[in-house]
Design a protein around this motif. Structure first.
Motif, PDB file in Angstrom:
ATOM      1  N   ALA A 110      -4.662  56.970  -4.029  1.00  0.00           N
ATOM      2  CA  ALA A 110      -3.271  57.415  -3.926  1.00  0.00           C
ATOM      3  C   ALA A 110      -3.081  58.364  -2.753  1.00  0.00           C
ATOM      4  CB  ALA A 110      -2.852  58.088  -5.231  1.00  0.00           C
ATOM      5  N   LYS A 111      -4.153  59.049  -2.338  1.00  0.00           N
ATOM      6  CA  LYS A 111      -4.081  59.989  -1.215  1.00  0.00           C
ATOM      7  C   LYS A 111      -4.331  59.320   0.131  1.00  0.00           C
ATOM      8  CE  LYS A 111      -5.632  63.917  -4.028  1.00  0.00           C
ATOM      9  NZ  LYS A 111      -6.687  64.969  -4.193  1.00  0.00           N
ATOM     10  N   GLY A 112      -4.595  58.016   0.108  1.00  0.00           N
ATOM     11  CA  GLY A 112      -4.830  57.297   1.350  1.00  0.00           C
ATOM     12  C   GLY A 112      -6.279  57.196   1.760  1.00  0.00           C
ATOM     13  N   GLU A 113      -7.217  57.660   0.903  1.00  0.00           N
ATOM     14  CA  GLU A 113      -8.643  57.499   1.191  1.00  0.00           C
ATOM     15  C   GLU A 113      -9.005  56.027   1.010  1.00  0.00           C
ATOM     16  OE1 GLU A 113      -9.841  61.778  -0.863  1.00  0.00           O
ATOM     17  OE2 GLU A 113      -9.350  59.995  -2.056  1.00  0.00           O
ATOM     18  N   ILE A 114      -9.884  55.515   1.879  1.00  0.00           N
ATOM     19  CA  ILE A 114     -10.219  54.094   1.812  1.00  0.00           C
ATOM     20  C   ILE A 114     -11.732  53.904   1.728  1.00  0.00           C
ATOM     21  CG2 ILE A 114      -8.124  53.344   2.983  1.00  0.00           C
ATOM     22  CD1 ILE A 114      -9.746  53.053   5.554  1.00  0.00           C
ATOM     23  N   ALA A 115     -12.133  52.780   1.138  1.00  0.00           N
ATOM     24  CA  ALA A 115     -13.557  52.466   0.995  1.00  0.00           C
ATOM     25  C   ALA A 115     -13.708  50.953   0.886  1.00  0.00           C
ATOM     26  CB  ALA A 115     -14.145  53.144  -0.240  1.00  0.00           C
ATOM     27  N   ALA A 116     -14.900  50.462   1.227  1.00  0.00           N
ATOM     28  CA  ALA A 116     -15.210  49.037   1.114  1.00  0.00           C
ATOM     29  C   ALA A 116     -16.594  48.894   0.500  1.00  0.00           C
ATOM     30  CB  ALA A 116     -15.157  48.363   2.478  1.00  0.00           C
ATOM     31  N   LEU A 117     -16.712  48.048  -0.507  1.00  0.00           N
ATOM     32  CA  LEU A 117     -17.981  47.848  -1.210  1.00  0.00           C
ATOM     33  C   LEU A 117     -18.438  46.404  -1.035  1.00  0.00           C
ATOM     34  CD1 LEU A 117     -20.164  49.020  -3.076  1.00  0.00           C
ATOM     35  CD2 LEU A 117     -18.759  48.317  -5.026  1.00  0.00           C
ATOM     36  N   ASP A 118     -19.655  46.243  -0.540  1.00  0.00           N
ATOM     37  CA  ASP A 118     -20.263  44.938  -0.313  1.00  0.00           C
ATOM     38  C   ASP A 118     -21.242  44.668  -1.448  1.00  0.00           C
ATOM     39  OD1 ASP A 118     -21.824  42.788   0.535  1.00  0.00           O
ATOM     40  OD2 ASP A 118     -21.966  43.470   2.616  1.00  0.00           O
ATOM     41  N   PHE A 119     -20.872  43.749  -2.352  1.00  0.00           N
ATOM     42  CA  PHE A 119     -21.810  43.332  -3.392  1.00  0.00           C
ATOM     43  C   PHE A 119     -22.081  41.830  -3.276  1.00  0.00           C
ATOM     44  CE2 PHE A 119     -17.554  43.633  -5.199  1.00  0.00           C
ATOM     45  CZ  PHE A 119     -17.395  42.509  -5.998  1.00  0.00           C
ATOM     46  N   ARG A 120     -22.185  41.402  -2.026  1.00  0.00           N
ATOM     47  CA  ARG A 120     -22.521  40.027  -1.686  1.00  0.00           C
ATOM     48  C   ARG A 120     -23.946  39.723  -2.128  1.00  0.00           C
ATOM     49  NH1 ARG A 120     -20.784  34.929  -0.866  1.00  0.00           N
ATOM     50  NH2 ARG A 120     -21.090  34.112   1.242  1.00  0.00           N
ATOM     51  N   GLU A 121     -24.198  38.480  -2.502  1.00  0.00           N
ATOM     52  CA  GLU A 121     -25.548  38.073  -2.883  1.00  0.00           C
ATOM     53  C   GLU A 121     -26.511  38.164  -1.698  1.00  0.00           C
ATOM     54  OE1 GLU A 121     -22.625  35.257  -5.006  1.00  0.00           O
ATOM     55  OE2 GLU A 121     -22.773  36.350  -3.104  1.00  0.00           O
ATOM     56  N   LYS A 122     -27.815  38.137  -2.012  1.00  0.00           N
ATOM     57  CA  LYS A 122     -28.850  38.164  -0.974  1.00  0.00           C
ATOM     58  C   LYS A 122     -29.778  36.957  -1.131  1.00  0.00           C
ATOM     59  CE  LYS A 122     -29.569  43.098   0.015  1.00  0.00           C
ATOM     60  NZ  LYS A 122     -30.612  44.144   0.052  1.00  0.00           N
ATOM     61  N   ALA A 123     -30.400  36.579  -0.030  1.00  0.00           N
ATOM     62  CA  ALA A 123     -31.446  35.562  -0.100  1.00  0.00           C
ATOM     63  C   ALA A 123     -32.656  36.141  -0.827  1.00  0.00           C
ATOM     64  CB  ALA A 123     -31.844  35.117   1.296  1.00  0.00           C
ATOM     65  N   PRO A 124     -33.311  35.378  -1.691  1.00  0.00           N
ATOM     66  CA  PRO A 124     -34.528  35.858  -2.349  1.00  0.00           C
ATOM     67  C   PRO A 124     -35.624  36.181  -1.342  1.00  0.00           C
ATOM     68  CG  PRO A 124     -33.694  33.854  -3.400  1.00  0.00           C
ATOM     69  CD  PRO A 124     -32.925  34.025  -2.116  1.00  0.00           C
ATOM     70  N   GLY A 125     -36.570  36.987  -1.779  1.00  0.00           N
ATOM     71  CA  GLY A 125     -37.660  37.393  -0.904  1.00  0.00           C
ATOM     72  C   GLY A 125     -38.518  36.241  -0.421  1.00  0.00           C
ATOM     73  N   LEU A 126     -38.564  35.144  -1.175  1.00  0.00           N
ATOM     74  CA  LEU A 126     -39.360  33.984  -0.798  1.00  0.00           C
ATOM     75  C   LEU A 126     -38.565  32.960   0.008  1.00  0.00           C
ATOM     76  CD1 LEU A 126     -41.414  33.392  -4.084  1.00  0.00           C
ATOM     77  CD2 LEU A 126     -42.210  34.404  -1.932  1.00  0.00           C
ATOM     78  N   ALA A 127     -37.310  33.265   0.311  1.00  0.00           N
ATOM     79  CA  ALA A 127     -36.492  32.340   1.106  1.00  0.00           C
ATOM     80  C   ALA A 127     -37.035  32.249   2.531  1.00  0.00           C
ATOM     81  CB  ALA A 127     -35.039  32.807   1.129  1.00  0.00           C
ATOM     82  N   SER A 128     -36.808  31.109   3.166  1.00  0.00           N
ATOM     83  CA  SER A 128     -37.266  30.917   4.544  1.00  0.00           C
ATOM     84  C   SER A 128     -36.189  30.206   5.352  1.00  0.00           C
ATOM     85  CB  SER A 128     -38.564  30.103   4.582  1.00  0.00           C
ATOM     86  OG  SER A 128     -38.369  28.835   3.975  1.00  0.00           O
ATOM     87  N   ARG A 129     -36.265  30.381   6.656  1.00  0.00           N
ATOM     88  CA  ARG A 129     -35.216  29.910   7.558  1.00  0.00           C
ATOM     89  C   ARG A 129     -34.941  28.414   7.410  1.00  0.00           C
ATOM     90  NH1 ARG A 129     -34.235  27.849  12.600  1.00  0.00           N
ATOM     91  NH2 ARG A 129     -32.759  28.989  13.941  1.00  0.00           N
ATOM     92  N   ASP A 130     -35.983  27.608   7.225  1.00  0.00           N
ATOM     93  CA  ASP A 130     -35.831  26.146   7.216  1.00  0.00           C
ATOM     94  C   ASP A 130     -36.006  25.548   5.824  1.00  0.00           C
ATOM     95  OD1 ASP A 130     -35.520  26.308   9.979  1.00  0.00           O
ATOM     96  OD2 ASP A 130     -37.667  26.044  10.355  1.00  0.00           O
ATOM     97  N   MET A 131     -35.725  26.318   4.791  1.00  0.00           N
ATOM     98  CA  MET A 131     -36.033  25.884   3.433  1.00  0.00           C
ATOM     99  C   MET A 131     -35.207  24.692   2.969  1.00  0.00           C
ATOM    100  SD  MET A 131     -34.350  29.110   1.343  1.00  0.00           S
ATOM    101  CE  MET A 131     -34.470  28.405  -0.298  1.00  0.00           C
ATOM    102  N   PHE A 132     -34.109  24.399   3.627  1.00  0.00           N
ATOM    103  CA  PHE A 132     -33.274  23.263   3.216  1.00  0.00           C
ATOM    104  C   PHE A 132     -33.324  22.110   4.223  1.00  0.00           C
ATOM    105  CE2 PHE A 132     -31.085  26.976   1.230  1.00  0.00           C
ATOM    106  CZ  PHE A 132     -31.368  26.642  -0.086  1.00  0.00           C
ATOM    107  N   LEU A 133     -34.352  22.101   5.099  1.00  0.00           N
ATOM    108  CA  LEU A 133     -34.485  21.047   6.099  1.00  0.00           C
ATOM    109  C   LEU A 133     -35.627  20.103   5.745  1.00  0.00           C
ATOM    110  CD1 LEU A 133     -34.121  23.128   9.404  1.00  0.00           C
ATOM    111  CD2 LEU A 133     -32.329  22.166   7.948  1.00  0.00           C
ATOM    112  N   ASP A 134     -35.507  18.833   6.167  1.00  0.00           N
ATOM    113  CA  ASP A 134     -36.588  17.877   5.953  1.00  0.00           C
ATOM    114  C   ASP A 134     -37.606  17.991   7.088  1.00  0.00           C
ATOM    115  OD1 ASP A 134     -35.511  16.550   8.161  1.00  0.00           O
ATOM    116  OD2 ASP A 134     -34.518  15.008   6.954  1.00  0.00           O
ATOM    117  N   SER A 135     -38.597  17.109   7.074  1.00  0.00           N
ATOM    118  CA  SER A 135     -39.674  17.197   8.060  1.00  0.00           C
ATOM    119  C   SER A 135     -39.193  16.945   9.478  1.00  0.00           C
ATOM    120  CB  SER A 135     -40.788  16.197   7.709  1.00  0.00           C
ATOM    121  OG  SER A 135     -40.262  14.876   7.666  1.00  0.00           O
ATOM    122  N   ALA A 136     -38.037  16.285   9.604  1.00  0.00           N
ATOM    123  CA  ALA A 136     -37.467  16.029  10.925  1.00  0.00           C
ATOM    124  C   ALA A 136     -36.521  17.146  11.370  1.00  0.00           C
ATOM    125  CB  ALA A 136     -36.727  14.692  10.930  1.00  0.00           C
TER     126      ALA A 136
END
Length: 564
Positions: A90-116
């Protein structure tokens, strides 16, 4: 009764209540001055309003609505997903909260790609491997810790009651559940309450005992009731059963993050919106900067000149999104440069009203870098003058379609929001780059755009929407509908929308958004047009100069505005 609000007039409107579990709310003023809740489902809006009436503030109501939506709107409401919150006191103070999901620790860059090196169809969309580490419970706990007024147990109780005693489903909800029943059965072979042998019908009662027990643990223990102990054990067991990657360490180490909101000015209105990991805030301000110097009001609502201007702005902004936006904890986002007013103005100089600019000729701007449709949004203002704008999601409808056995909630399929392969589109057709490549512990880029607007230093509007890649353009058009075209909040939300996202090079138009002459004019200039169904489900609140609230509940869904 109607499932959603009809048009409001500027001076008076009627709040329409749908049938709710637990009886009627009582008389609601036609010109609410004390507060308002607008959400995707009538039961959730009722929960939020009741919290406000008990003396709770906007954050208390937001937490209650978030958990209620996890029960009554399981295709997008969630505790197994994530999202973003923009807050203004009400006083005009502002804030933003990021509760976006994260990749698991075992995730890897090419985990959804085939051998090609090519993306494997549907691997990032369905099943256990598609799940990111959920953030919603941590986000709500953190928001309540910082700003809550009522007790944690008080704001959890309505959702627990709805899960334990059940609620009456609407026609749209019945259709959604039935449409996905085969997928539910496929990814939950042990069975789930979301499948009805005879098919769901409007008026059926959905009871979720397992979810009620999960919510009770969260109510008793806070975030630890989800990220540790019995619920965490059940999530990890589900992952192991289906070949997923989320571990106990991933859950225990998850934290929501406070970030500095993005702010900017559009014709005297202050825009307060979400920074990265959402791309929405930067994109929204770029869009507004791009059109600010043009006489949009004179062009007229959905005229050929207005649609052409919006399209050319959008294709440039989405090109930037694909190149420069990602998790700021992993990638240096050139936020200051992108938000320079002159940058967007300069980008529009190559536009000509005589013909379309092919997307093949549009690249990201020259910046040196030292990048679902089944989401849901709710907007809340309380009697104290505080405002909350929250967008939250599982990504696709019902997320990964995986229900945590014994815990009763859907897990997200947010891993698809990464650039599975830079340059390849995700489920919404959005193309991403290296900035949004998969990495362990990284938050995936989002289009969510929860936004609050001030006028002359006072609260003016709270707005946001689901809609995957259409989120930014839906919020953008809703704002223009009010500021430029002088529409009431409900009319601005109900108005037909159009969308362009750089690639594919097509204007997507809701049926009826463009008249035949406007289509002909645009097509003659080289703009391909494709009609599609509903675009977004905007839920918004406008504070009038007389001091009462106008709600805009999107008629594309069961969305409901309630005020007092």
């Amino acid at each position: 009764m109607s499932r959603y609000l009809n048009r409001f007039t500027l001076l008076a409107f009627v709040v329409v209540l749908s049938s709710c579990v637990g009886g009627q709310l009582g008389k609601v003023t036609s010109q609410p001055e004390k507060g308002m809740v607008v959400s995707a489902y009538p039961d959730a809006s009722k929960v939020g309003l009741e919290i406000l009436k008990k003396g709770g503030n906007a954050v208390d109501a937001a937490v209650a609505v978030q958990f209620a939506l996890a029960v009554v709107y399981p295709n997008a409401g969630n505790i197994g997903g994530g999202g973003f919150m923009v807050y203004r006191s009400a006083k005009g103070e502002i804030a933003a909260l990021d509760f976006r999901e994260k990749a698991p620790g075992l995730a890897s860059r090419d985990m959804f790609l085939d051998s090609a090196g090519n993306p494997i169809k549907d691997k990032s969309l369905f099943g256990h491997l598609a799940c990111g580490v959920p953030g919603s419970v941590a986000g709500m706990a953190e928001a309540h810790r910082k700003f809550g007024r009522l007790s944690w147990q008080q704001v959890l109780e309505p959702a627990i009651s709805l899960a334990e005693n059940g609620f009456i489903i609407t026609e749209k909800e019945a259709d959604d559940l039935n449409r996905h029943s085969q997928e539910f059965a496929k990814y939950n072979p042990a069975g789930t309450v979301f499948v009805s042998n005879g098919g769901w019908k409007q008026g059926d009662r959905l009871v979720q005992k397992d979810l009620a027990e999960t919510l009770k643990r969260i109510g008793e223990l806070g975030a630890a009731g989800f990220y540790e102990g019995e619920t965490a054990d059940k999530i990890v067991a589900e992952m192991q059963h289906g070949g997923g990657l989320i571990s106990k360490e991933d859950l225990k180490n998850y934290h929501a993050v406070w970030r500095t909101p993005i702010t900017g000015i559009y014709k005297g209105y202050k825009i307060i919106t979400m920074p990265p990991t959402s791309s929405g805030g930067i994109a929204l301000l770029q869009l507004l900067h791009s059109v600010e110097n043009y006489p949009v009001a004179r062009y007229g609502f959905n005229s050929d000149s207005t649609i052409q201007l919006l399209t050319e702005a959008e294709r440039r902004v989405y090109a930037d999104r694909a190149t420069y936006l990602g998790d700021p904890d992993f990638f240096k986002v050139p936020q200051r440069e992108l938000l320079e007013h002159g940058y967007s103005v300069a980008r529009m100089k190559s536009m000509s009203f005589s013909k379309a600019t092919p997307s093949s000729e549009i690249k990201a701007g020259d910046i040196t870098v030292k990048e679902s449709n089944q989401t849901t949004h709710f907007s809340i203002v309380d009697q104290y003058g505080n405002a909350v704008s929250i967008t939250t999601t599982l990504n696709g409808s019902f997320g990964s379609k995986v229900v945590v056995q014994g815990a009763g909630f859907f897990l997200n399929n947010e891993m698809d929001d990464f650039s599975v392969k830079p340059g390849s589109p995700n489920m919404y057709g959005l193309v991403g780059g290296e900035a949004n490549a998969i990495a362990p512990g990284k938050r995936m880029l989002s289009s969510m755009t929860p936004t609050i607007i001030e006028k002359d230093g006072k609260l003016f509007m709270v707005v946001g929407t689901p809609g995957g890649s259409t989120i930014m353009t839906s919020v953008f058009q809703t704002i223009l509908n009010v500021i430029e075209f002088n529409k009431s909040m409900q009319a601005a939300v109900s108005a037909k929308r159009v969308h362009h996202q750089w690639l594919p090079d097509t204007i997507y138009s809701e049926t009826g958004a463009l008249d035949s002459l406007t289509k002909i004019k645009l097509q003659q200039k080289g703009y391909p047009i494709k009609e599609w169904g509903a675009s977004g489900r905007v839920d918004a609140i406008l504070k009038t100069k007389w001091g009462y609230y106008q709600g805009g509940a999107d008629p594309r869904g069961d969305d409901t505005a309630m005020g007092w």
